[in-house]
Design a protein around this motif. Sequence first.
Motif, PDB file in Angstrom:
ATOM      1  N   PRO A 219       0.819  -1.011   0.090  1.00  0.00           N
ATOM      2  CA  PRO A 219      -0.014   0.217   0.182  1.00  0.00           C
ATOM      3  C   PRO A 219       0.725   1.265   0.024  1.00  0.00           C
ATOM      4  N   GLY A 220       0.546   2.236  -0.872  1.00  0.00           N
ATOM      5  CA  GLY A 220       1.281   3.455  -1.078  1.00  0.00           C
ATOM      6  C   GLY A 220       2.529   3.486  -1.973  1.00  0.00           C
ATOM      7  N   ASN A 221       3.055   2.261  -2.385  1.00  0.00           N
ATOM      8  CA  ASN A 221       4.505   2.296  -2.915  1.00  0.00           C
ATOM      9  C   ASN A 221       4.281   3.027  -4.398  1.00  0.00           C
ATOM     10  N   ARG A 222       3.069   2.498  -5.183  1.00  0.00           N
ATOM     11  CA  ARG A 222       3.065   2.927  -6.319  1.00  0.00           C
ATOM     12  C   ARG A 222       2.998   4.559  -6.560  1.00  0.00           C
ATOM     13  N   LYS A 223       2.098   5.128  -5.690  1.00  0.00           N
ATOM     14  CA  LYS A 223       1.962   6.557  -5.670  1.00  0.00           C
ATOM     15  C   LYS A 223       3.249   7.121  -5.219  1.00  0.00           C
ATOM     16  N   ALA A 224       4.103   6.519  -4.115  1.00  0.00           N
ATOM     17  CA  ALA A 224       5.304   7.030  -3.765  1.00  0.00           C
ATOM     18  C   ALA A 224       6.438   7.095  -5.043  1.00  0.00           C
ATOM     19  N   ALA A 225       6.471   6.028  -5.522  1.00  0.00           N
ATOM     20  CA  ALA A 225       7.426   5.797  -6.739  1.00  0.00           C
ATOM     21  C   ALA A 225       6.774   6.757  -7.920  1.00  0.00           C
ATOM     22  N   GLN A 226       5.550   7.056  -8.122  1.00  0.00           N
ATOM     23  CA  GLN A 226       5.238   8.249  -9.003  1.00  0.00           C
ATOM     24  C   GLN A 226       5.750   9.523  -8.648  1.00  0.00           C
ATOM     25  N   SER A 227       5.579   9.924  -7.445  1.00  0.00           N
ATOM     26  CA  SER A 227       6.341  11.205  -6.923  1.00  0.00           C
ATOM     27  C   SER A 227       7.850  11.217  -7.276  1.00  0.00           C
ATOM     28  N   LEU A 228       8.546  10.146  -6.727  1.00  0.00           N
ATOM     29  CA  LEU A 228       9.994  10.129  -6.886  1.00  0.00           C
ATOM     30  C   LEU A 228      10.356  10.012  -8.243  1.00  0.00           C
ATOM     31  N   PHE A 229       9.674   9.483  -9.144  1.00  0.00           N
ATOM     32  CA  PHE A 229      10.021   9.465 -10.496  1.00  0.00           C
ATOM     33  C   PHE A 229       9.803  10.570 -11.312  1.00  0.00           C
ATOM     34  N   ARG A 230       8.543  11.552 -10.709  1.00  0.00           N
ATOM     35  CA  ARG A 230       8.687  12.759 -11.209  1.00  0.00           C
ATOM     36  C   ARG A 230       9.745  13.541 -10.916  1.00  0.00           C
ATOM     37  N   TYR A 231      10.438  13.503  -9.742  1.00  0.00           N
ATOM     38  CA  TYR A 231      11.784  14.409  -9.496  1.00  0.00           C
ATOM     39  C   TYR A 231      12.836  13.893 -10.248  1.00  0.00           C
ATOM     40  N   ALA A 232      13.150  12.493 -10.216  1.00  0.00           N
ATOM     41  CA  ALA A 232      14.109  11.840 -11.049  1.00  0.00           C
ATOM     42  C   ALA A 232      13.961  12.230 -12.727  1.00  0.00           C
ATOM     43  N   ASN A 233      12.871  12.127 -13.317  1.00  0.00           N
ATOM     44  CA  ASN A 233      12.489  12.533 -14.354  1.00  0.00           C
ATOM     45  C   ASN A 233      13.220  13.929 -14.954  1.00  0.00           C
ATOM     46  N   ALA A 234      12.812  14.838 -13.959  1.00  0.00           N
ATOM     47  CA  ALA A 234      13.170  16.263 -14.013  1.00  0.00           C
ATOM     48  C   ALA A 234      14.795  16.736 -13.984  1.00  0.00           C
ATOM     49  N   GLN A 235      15.364  15.671 -13.083  1.00  0.00           N
ATOM     50  CA  GLN A 235      16.846  15.652 -12.868  1.00  0.00           C
ATOM     51  C   GLN A 235      17.545  15.113 -14.047  1.00  0.00           C
ATOM     52  N   SER A 236      16.733  14.230 -14.829  1.00  0.00           N
ATOM     53  CA  SER A 236      17.519  13.514 -15.960  1.00  0.00           C
ATOM     54  C   SER A 236      17.807  14.387 -17.105  1.00  0.00           C
ATOM     55  N   VAL A 237      17.270  15.574 -17.093  1.00  0.00           N
ATOM     56  CA  VAL A 237      17.593  16.382 -18.477  1.00  0.00           C
ATOM     57  C   VAL A 237      18.814  17.058 -18.324  1.00  0.00           C
ATOM     58  N   GLN A 238      19.673  16.984 -17.364  1.00  0.00           N
ATOM     59  CA  GLN A 238      21.076  17.547 -17.294  1.00  0.00           C
ATOM     60  C   GLN A 238      21.712  16.608 -16.522  1.00  0.00           C
TER      61      GLN A 238
END
Length: 312
Positions: A219-238
């Motif tokens: 419970p909660g892992n997929r929503k948490a992963a989604q939030s973390l991935f949004r951060y990681a995706n933003a960082q991956s552009v540089q």
Amino acid sequence: MKQWRNYLAGLLSALMLSGCALGISEIPLAELEQKYATGASRFIDIDGLRVHYRDEGEGQPIVLLHGILTSLHTWDGWVHELKSDYRVISLDIPAFGLTGPANFEYNRDHYTRFIHHFTQAIGLERFVLAGNSLGGYFAWNYAIEYPEQVQKLVLIDAAGFKQKVPLPMWAFTAPVIGTITMHFTPRFASTILLRQVYAQPERINDALVDHYYDMQLRPGNRKAAQSLFRYANAQSVQDAPGKERISMPTLLMWGEQDRWIPMSHFERWRQALPHAQSVTYPDAGHMPMEEIPVKSARDLKRFLEGRPIPPK
């Protein structure tokens, strides 16, 4: 044409990951703990977060940080090989495994602070720090923030340079698809994931797929992963800054068949850290410590003992 073909292939895979086929919504935490919190498992409160970890063996401490959509089980092979000579600490980092959602904002600084509070809570002063993928990103950022604590650093297919976002990270954050993924995830999504990160499909078995699948349904892992991935995706552009501040002895380990963070990143790490030792594995993908644990753990031992690592 190639661009459209890649787009359609990615869309198809994303739809499969999204759970358009029926999947289980969630597995109760108590049921998961009964199944997976066994043997050496422990729980500790870190700033109000109940953290699942294992602390095995005696000797020089080694702290292990896993990557995305996995858990401390990814280190089981290493723990088996190392615990007779070292104190090996593995943990489910927040957003994954039995630890589950964090009670902080998902970014580098908060993860660094979390790791510091965890290591202090279990009484570590100086230790070897190893991380894979996103865990490698957190590991090297921790090392530049707390260099007095990190005796040696081990980066395994570690993130740190501009790159294309791996498919699961895109699927979890894409409009519509990401929303569906929060509610339904079929088991074959974990099979797809493992086939992306393993070089040799025959190394994937039903128990491994079940473990990956079950941990996503905490419970909660997929929503948490989604939030973390949004951060990681933003960082991956540089390219992430700060690598020039890594001063401790460092080992770079890389699977030559890594589809997520390819060998070109390994070469960039070698340029950024000319003092580092390095080893690559022709028969491994994104997670050599899980796919070829005996071979990679023996190379780690050589590094820790100051012995040369033979070429593969």
